[in-house]
Design an enzyme around this catalytic site. Structure first.
Site: not given
Ligand code: F6R
Length: 652
Positions: A2, A27, A79, A103-104, A519, A523, A526, A542, A647
């Protein structure tokens, strides 16, 4: 997660709120709303879906004459956690003359809800948030003013959250309190009013002097002044602002179709800025982290544990490969959400690195807090034996991890708006590589048995300095790659277009390419919503190899390092099962190319003969990012704000 924005002052309140909420869209959210204090009356505008829906409601219902009387307001992007996305569940929530944004999570919401119903109120939403307004109202009905009522109510809730509250009884005043979820506040120059928000992004449009509220603290915005207080004791205190180093221009797309694309292109700059911020104090010394905090402990560490989530975890994994190879200090990489709930063993001289782009990830932050609390319980006569230290590595100055870890190193990627991490990940790699090199130069006396199997080489100081010179060239190389219409770019687009309809993807790699494979798969999941998995190439047989058929694609990351031959053997196994193979390797690798159905050549200029294989991840990275971006683009997904994602994950 949020987003909160609040404003009190002479500017057009709804404009400040909507603009601020737009800054927080990154976010992630599924509904939004604003509350305007019009004279002494709260007016609410809430809608499901995009912020534009709220904007339309405001425009449709508010002739200018009405809006002129508005001098304060609060806004929110939600959110969903408790209760589905809907207008009823969207914030702000009004109870009587009180309105709140939150928020939270309020953990004891069930008992507060029962209390609310017993007191004759009917909750209008399914949220835990609404209940906070009820508590404030109850306290004000007992005769308290808004600020003490908010503090008293906040003492009654459990859980990590932050809240901003207004009341018709005190128009123009906003109270913000924090316990966990971040809040930042500022006074705008030339009597421009006061603004509070979940992070600095809505604020930098007006000022760069930002106050970050600590957990346990609150702020009152009224009469043009900010008053900071401790909501547990009501004690007031003075605070110094933090100067934000980036500008609001960086919050615009600057001609790119998406923030993510812009941020992929900003990676060379993010690397340079990060390297320079570390080197500023170090002059020309290779890898020197002079002046950076936590160095002594890093050098003396028996063990380093990197704690992270998501992409940051993959960055940590690559950090482990680099640091162990260079420094011979054992490194563990742990998912924060697992580490915190088991009983990990910690050696006396352990450095725990909390690696987090946002600096707010609930699980990573919790580990840092738990370790600090654990350390505090050690008897003082034992404390010299127990030299545990936590170091944060984050992109956000003023973030919780940056303040709560014993020491903090900063990446300098600037604000990242695309939800999928790109330049922040690249900057994390940059700092980890600098740490590995630094430890290598300073660990000559370290006695440790190193398994010298294939792929493990020993460095001498000269070799390390050579690698450093190569490392400094990476941003320039990356920039050349990213030039429009390069062969590399066309190969990425061609492969992505051809493989768009694949049923699923495996990204495989060995050694330094393995974390990048993971990674790459993340990506793709996501932003393109395509099933993908990242695997160590040797692991495919395996189990997962059973999945392979002609509708599956295996993306093989095989630059010319000491693992290449092994990866190529795995590629042959994949081919024999009929899956499509997309190879990513060095331009001159004709043999690899001949084995692949699709091929993305990484062009190394002739002058880069000494380019060290340690550095290939920096070149594989934009390749897998742009491949996923292209697939997402073709599928028409919301690249910058993928569904269901937030985010900054401030709940566990
Ligand atoms: C993926 C991504 C997430 C963050 C994860 C941890 O693109 O951004 O997987 O890496 O939510 O977030 P941080 O790095 O802010 O602790």
């Amino acid at each position: 997660m949020c987003g909160i924005v609040g404003y009190s002052g002479p500017k057009s309140v709804e404009e400040v709120l909507i603009r601020g909420l737009k800054r927080l869209e990154y976010r992630g959210y599924d509904s939004s709303g604003i509350a305007l204090m019009q004279n002494q009356e709260i007016v609410l505008f809430k809608a499901e879906g995009k912020l534009e829906n709220v904007e339309k409601l405001v425009k449709a219902s508010s002739p200018e004459s009405r809006l002129n009387s508005v001098r304060s307001g609060i806004g929110h992007t939600r959110w969903a956690t408790h209760g589905k996305p809907s207008v009823q569940n969207a914030h702000p929530h009004q109870t009587g003359h009180v309105v709140i944004v939150h928020n939270g999570i309020i953990e004891n919401y069930l008992e507060i809800r029962e209390q609310m119903i017993a007191d004759g109120f009917t909750p209008k939403s399914e949220t835990d948030s609404e209940l906070f307004g009820f508590l404030v109202l109850k306290e004000m009905n007992r005769g308290l003013r808004l600020r003490p009522a908010v503090s008293e109510s906040f003492r009654q809730v459990r859980g990590a959250c932050s809240v901003v509250v207004m009341s018709e009884k005190e128009p123009g005043t906003l109270i913000g309190v924090r316990n966990g979820s971040p809040l930042a506040v500022a006074k705008i120059e030339n009597n421009g009013g006061m603004i509070i928000a979940s992070d600095a992004q809505p604020i930098v449009d007006y000022t760069k002097e930002v106050y970050f509220i600590e957990s346990g603290d609150g702020v009152e915005l009224s009469g043009g002044e900010l008053t900071f207080f401790d909501w547990r004791t009501n004690r007031e205190f003075q605070k110094t602002p933090t100067k934000i180093e980036w500008s609001s221009d960086q919050l615009d797309k600057q001609g790119f179709d998406h923030f993510m694309l812009k941020e992929i292109h900003e990676q060379p700059t993010a690397m340079v800025d990060t390297i320079n911020s570390i080197r500023d104090k170090a002059g020309d010394l290779p890898f020197a982290l002079i002046g950076q905090p936590g160095l002594k402990e890093l050098q003396a560490a028996d063990e380093i544990i990197i704690i992270a989530c998501g992409s940051s975890y993959y960055a940590g994994l690559l950090g482990k490969y680099w640091i162990e190879r260079y420094s011979k200090i054992p490194v563990q990489v742990e998912l924060a959400s697992e580490f915190r709930y088991r009983s990990p063993l910690i050696r006396p001289k352990t450095v725990v690195i909390g690696l987090s782009q946002s600096g707010e990830t609930a699980d990573t932050l919790a580990v840092i807090r738990d370790l600090k609390a654990f350390k505090a319980t050690q008897p003082s006569n034992q404390s010299s034996l127990f030299n545990l230290i936590t170091i944060g590595i984050t992109n956000v100055r003023g973030s919780s991890i940056s303040r709560e870890a014993d020491a903090c190193l900063f990446t300098c990627a600037g604000p990242e708006i695309g939800v999928a991490a790109t330049k922040s990940f690249c900057s994390q790699l940059t700092v980890l590589f600098m740490i590995a090199g630094f430890l290598a130069r300073n660990s000559e006396t370290r006695k440790l048995m190193v398994l010298s199997g294939q792929g493990v080489e020993r460095e001498n100081t000269g070799a390390i300095e050579q690698v450093f010179q190569e490392f400094l060239k990476v941003p320039h190389l990356m920039k050349r790659f990213l030039e429009p219409d390069s062969l590399w770019l066309r190969a990425i687009e061609g492969a992505a277009d051809a493989l768009l309809l694949s049923k699923g993807f495996f990204f495989i790699g060995r050694g330094y390419s393995y974390p990048i494979a993971m990674e790459g798969a993340l990506k793709l999941k996501e932003i393109a919503y395509v099933h993908a998995e990242g695997y160590a190439a040797g692991e495919l047989k395996h189990g997962p190899i059973a999945m392979l058929d002609k509708d599956m694609t295996v993306v093989v990351l095989a630059p010319q390092d000491s693992w290449r031959e092994k990866t190529v053997s795995n590629l042959e196994e994949v081919k024999a099962r009929g899956a499509k193979v997309l190879g990513i390797g060095l331009e001159n690798d004709d043999r690899l190319k001949s084995l692949c159905d699709y091929w993305i050549p990484i062009p190394l200029p002739a002058t880069s003969g000494d380019f060290h294989s340690l550095l290939y991840p920096f070149l594989l990275l934009p390749t897998i990012q742009l491949f996923s971006y292209r697939i997402a683009l073709k599928k028409g997904t919301d690249v910058d704000k993928p569904r269901n994602l937030a985010k900054s994950v401030t709940v566990e």
